[in-house]
Structure formats: structure tokens, C-alpha cells
Design a protein around this motif. Structure first.
Motif, short mmCIF file in Angstrom:
data_model
loop_
_atom_site.label_atom_id
_atom_site.label_comp_id
_atom_site.label_asym_id
_atom_site.label_seq_id
_atom_site.Cartn_x
_atom_site.Cartn_y
_atom_site.Cartn_z
N LEU A 1 0.83 -1.21 0.00
CA LEU A 1 0.00 0.00 0.00
C LEU A 1 0.87 1.26 0.00
O LEU A 1 0.55 2.24 -0.69
CB LEU A 1 -0.93 -0.01 1.21
CG LEU A 1 -2.00 -1.11 1.21
CD1 LEU A 1 -2.76 -1.12 2.53
CD2 LEU A 1 -2.96 -0.94 0.04
N PHE A 2 1.96 1.23 0.75
CA PHE A 2 2.87 2.37 0.79
C PHE A 2 3.48 2.61 -0.58
O PHE A 2 3.58 3.75 -1.05
CB PHE A 2 3.96 2.13 1.84
CG PHE A 2 4.88 3.30 2.04
CD1 PHE A 2 4.45 4.43 2.73
CD2 PHE A 2 6.16 3.29 1.53
CE1 PHE A 2 5.29 5.52 2.91
CE2 PHE A 2 7.02 4.37 1.71
CZ PHE A 2 6.58 5.49 2.40
N ALA A 3 3.88 1.52 -1.25
CA ALA A 3 4.47 1.64 -2.58
C ALA A 3 3.46 2.11 -3.61
O ALA A 3 3.83 2.70 -4.63
CB ALA A 3 5.06 0.29 -3.00
N SER A 4 2.17 1.87 -3.35
CA SER A 4 1.13 2.32 -4.28
C SER A 4 0.85 3.81 -4.17
O SER A 4 0.11 4.37 -4.98
CB SER A 4 -0.17 1.54 -4.03
OG SER A 4 -0.80 1.96 -2.84
N MET B 1 11.33 -2.24 7.23
CA MET B 1 12.56 -1.59 6.77
C MET B 1 13.78 -2.22 7.43
O MET B 1 14.80 -2.46 6.78
CB MET B 1 12.50 -0.09 7.06
CG MET B 1 11.48 0.67 6.22
SD MET B 1 11.41 2.45 6.60
CE MET B 1 13.02 2.99 5.98
N ILE B 2 13.66 -2.51 8.72
CA ILE B 2 14.78 -3.13 9.44
C ILE B 2 15.06 -4.52 8.86
O ILE B 2 16.21 -4.89 8.61
CB ILE B 2 14.47 -3.23 10.94
CG1 ILE B 2 14.41 -1.83 11.55
CG2 ILE B 2 15.50 -4.09 11.66
CD1 ILE B 2 13.93 -1.81 12.99
N LYS B 3 14.00 -5.29 8.62
CA LYS B 3 14.16 -6.65 8.11
C LYS B 3 14.73 -6.67 6.70
O LYS B 3 15.47 -7.58 6.34
CB LYS B 3 12.81 -7.37 8.15
CG LYS B 3 12.31 -7.66 9.55
CD LYS B 3 10.91 -8.26 9.53
CE LYS B 3 10.41 -8.56 10.94
NZ LYS B 3 9.05 -9.13 10.94
N LEU B 4 14.38 -5.66 5.90
CA LEU B 4 14.89 -5.59 4.53
C LEU B 4 16.25 -4.92 4.46
O LEU B 4 16.87 -4.89 3.39
CB LEU B 4 13.89 -4.84 3.64
CG LEU B 4 12.56 -5.55 3.38
CD1 LEU B 4 11.62 -4.63 2.60
CD2 LEU B 4 12.77 -6.85 2.63
N GLY B 5 16.70 -4.36 5.56
CA GLY B 5 18.01 -3.73 5.60
C GLY B 5 18.09 -2.43 4.83
O GLY B 5 19.12 -2.10 4.25
N VAL B 6 16.99 -1.66 4.83
CA VAL B 6 16.98 -0.37 4.14
C VAL B 6 16.88 0.75 5.16
O VAL B 6 16.30 0.58 6.24
CB VAL B 6 15.82 -0.28 3.12
CG1 VAL B 6 15.98 -1.34 2.05
CG2 VAL B 6 14.47 -0.43 3.80
N GLU C 1 15.26 3.76 -0.63
CA GLU C 1 15.74 2.38 -0.60
C GLU C 1 14.58 1.41 -0.38
O GLU C 1 14.55 0.32 -0.96
CB GLU C 1 16.78 2.21 0.50
CG GLU C 1 18.09 2.93 0.23
CD GLU C 1 19.08 2.77 1.37
OE1 GLU C 1 18.70 2.18 2.42
OE2 GLU C 1 20.23 3.23 1.24
N LEU C 2 13.61 1.82 0.45
CA LEU C 2 12.46 0.96 0.71
C LEU C 2 11.64 0.75 -0.55
O LEU C 2 11.26 -0.38 -0.87
CB LEU C 2 11.59 1.59 1.80
CG LEU C 2 10.28 0.84 2.12
CD1 LEU C 2 10.57 -0.57 2.61
CD2 LEU C 2 9.46 1.62 3.13
N LEU C 3 11.35 1.82 -1.27
CA LEU C 3 10.56 1.71 -2.50
C LEU C 3 11.27 0.85 -3.54
O LEU C 3 10.64 0.07 -4.26
CB LEU C 3 10.25 3.09 -3.06
CG LEU C 3 9.30 3.95 -2.22
CD1 LEU C 3 9.16 5.34 -2.83
CD2 LEU C 3 7.93 3.29 -2.10
N ASP C 4 12.59 0.98 -3.61
CA ASP C 4 13.36 0.16 -4.54
C ASP C 4 13.28 -1.31 -4.14
O ASP C 4 13.10 -2.19 -4.99
CB ASP C 4 14.82 0.62 -4.57
CG ASP C 4 15.66 -0.19 -5.53
OD1 ASP C 4 15.38 -0.15 -6.74
OD2 ASP C 4 16.59 -0.88 -5.08
N ALA C 5 13.39 -1.59 -2.84
CA ALA C 5 13.31 -2.97 -2.35
C ALA C 5 11.93 -3.56 -2.61
O ALA C 5 11.81 -4.72 -3.02
CB ALA C 5 13.63 -3.02 -0.86
N VAL C 6 10.88 -2.77 -2.39
CA VAL C 6 9.52 -3.25 -2.62
C VAL C 6 9.30 -3.55 -4.09
O VAL C 6 8.68 -4.57 -4.45
CB VAL C 6 8.49 -2.21 -2.13
CG1 VAL C 6 7.08 -2.60 -2.56
CG2 VAL C 6 8.55 -2.09 -0.61
#
Length: 223
Positions: A175-178, A204-209, A214-219
Motif C-alpha cells: 500500500l505504501f508503494a502504491s 525496513m529493518i528486516k529488509l536492511g533499508v 531504498e524501501l521503495l526500490d526494495a519493494v
């Protein structure tokens, strides 16, 4: 999308990828393998689902992400195929080679995982044979990366196929990425802003961003 009708197939294989060169390369490797029937190919997720309604399939060689707008993402597509056709052995072909994505895909209990960068297409007859026998297959490059990840994180082999995102954390990320804000996500999910913020932070912590970019790129890569 095209389908072929051959007599008495031993192992019916469907190829699904949005890059024509990948379909061509895989076809060239398999077309002369006596034990394999190329049952058809699809270049989109919707085309694949339609094809699966028309022909039987033993092994599906499937891209993880299709670029066409409006298509199911890789995780949704795999889950839907597993729900509709649990007998199909799914071997994921992907250009993504980071460990987080590999772990997330493997957590779905697919039969095989092949990174396109690993150059493993010539070994596809062996891979198909292995998954048909009920064994799993991970290409050597990805397996080395997973092993290194295991050593660096002190995880047991049983946890290698798990990524620690909860379903609600996944939902918040989607939802955040949308384009939704934290407040909008809270209203949409009927959870508190504090809860949504905590779930986003945990993800974010679990994905290491460390930031939103960085979060949007990871998603984007993960889903």
C-alpha cells in the motif's frame, strides 16, 4: 501466447517470460529433448493463466516478474497457480539475484529457482528431471549466495527459505508503494497510525533499508 499439441508427451513444459529472447533460448535448449514436450509459451501473467486453462502442464518455467502494467506481481502469480494447479512443478526464472528475493520466492515452496544471470539454461533438461522426481533445484550462484547469507546471519538450513516479513508488513509495504500515506493505510486497513508506522519500520529493518527511496526500490524488486 501459443500452444502446441503433440502426441503422448512424457513431461509437458510451459515457458512464461515477457522477454522473447528468453522464450527462444529456453525453447532451443528443450525442443530436441525426447523426454520433454513444449506444451506452450506465454509472455504475460494473464496469458499464462489463460494457457493453463487450455493445456495440461507438468513443469512450469516461469519468470518472476512481468513488466506489463496491471499484471499480477510474481508472488501473487505463483500463489494463484499453486492454488489452482497444485500438481504443477514451478521453476522460477528471474533476473533478480539478491538474497531477499530468492528467500521470498523459495518460501513459497517452488520446485526450482534459476537466476538468469547464472547461465543455467543449458542445464534445464537436468532441472526438469530433478523436479519431476520430487527434488528441488537452486542454481549454484544463488545457492552460494544463500549459503553465505546463512553463515553471516547464523541461520540454520531450515530457515534459509524464510524471509521475516509478516503478511501485515507485506500489506503495508504494498500500500505504501502504491502511493498511500501512513494515515491512509491506517484508515484503509482499520489499524492505528502507530501500528502502521511500527509495521513499516519493522519491515525496513528486516529488509536492511535505511530510507524511503531504498524501501521503495526494495519493494519494487521484492513484489
Amino acid at each position: 501466447m501459443r500452444a502446441k499439441n503433440l502426441l503422448q508427451p512424457q513431461c509437458q513444459v510451459i515457458i512464461a517470460d515477457d522477454h522473447p529472447l528468453i522464450i527462444f533460448a529456453v525453447t532451443k535448449v528443450l525442443e530436441n529433448v525426447k523426454e520433454v514436450q513444449l506444451a506452450g509459451s506465454a509472455s504475460s501473467a494473464s496469458g499464462l493463466l489463460q494457457l493453463l486453462q487450455q493445456v495440461s502442464c507438468d513443469v512450469l518455467l516461469c519468470d518472476y516478474s512481468f513488466d506489463k502494467e496491471g499484471e499480477l506481481d510474481g508472488l501473487q502469480l505463483i500463489k494463484q497457480i499453486q492454488d489452482l494447479y497444485p500438481q504443477i512443478k514451478i521453476v522460477v526464472l528471474t533476473a533478480h539475484h539478491d538474497v531477499a528475493i530468492a528467500l521470498r520466492i523459495l518460501s513459497l515452496k517452488v520446485a526450482g529457482f534459476i537466476s538468469k544471470s547464472a547461465g543455467e539454461f543449458s542445464g534445464l533438461p537436468f532441472v526438469i528431471e530433478q523436479v519431476q522426481m520430487g527434488k528441488s533445484y537452486i542454481d549454484p550462484v544463488t545457492l552460494d549466495a544463500l549459503t553465505l547469507h546463512q553463515l553471516n546471519n547464523g541461520k540454520s538450513s531450515e530457515s534459509l527459505s524464510e524471509i521475516p516479513l509478516s503478511e501485515r508488513e507485506e500489506e503495508v509495504l504494498r500500500l505504501f508503494a502504491s502511493g498511500m500515506s501512513i494515515t491512509e493505510i491506517a484508515l484503509h486497513t482499520k489499524r492505528s497510525v502507530k501500528t502502521i508506522s511500527a509495521q513499516k519500520k519493522n519491515a525496513m529493518i528486516k529488509l536492511g533499508v535505511g530510507n524511503v527511496v531504498e524501501l521503495l526500490d526494495a519493494v519494487k524488486r521484492l513484489f
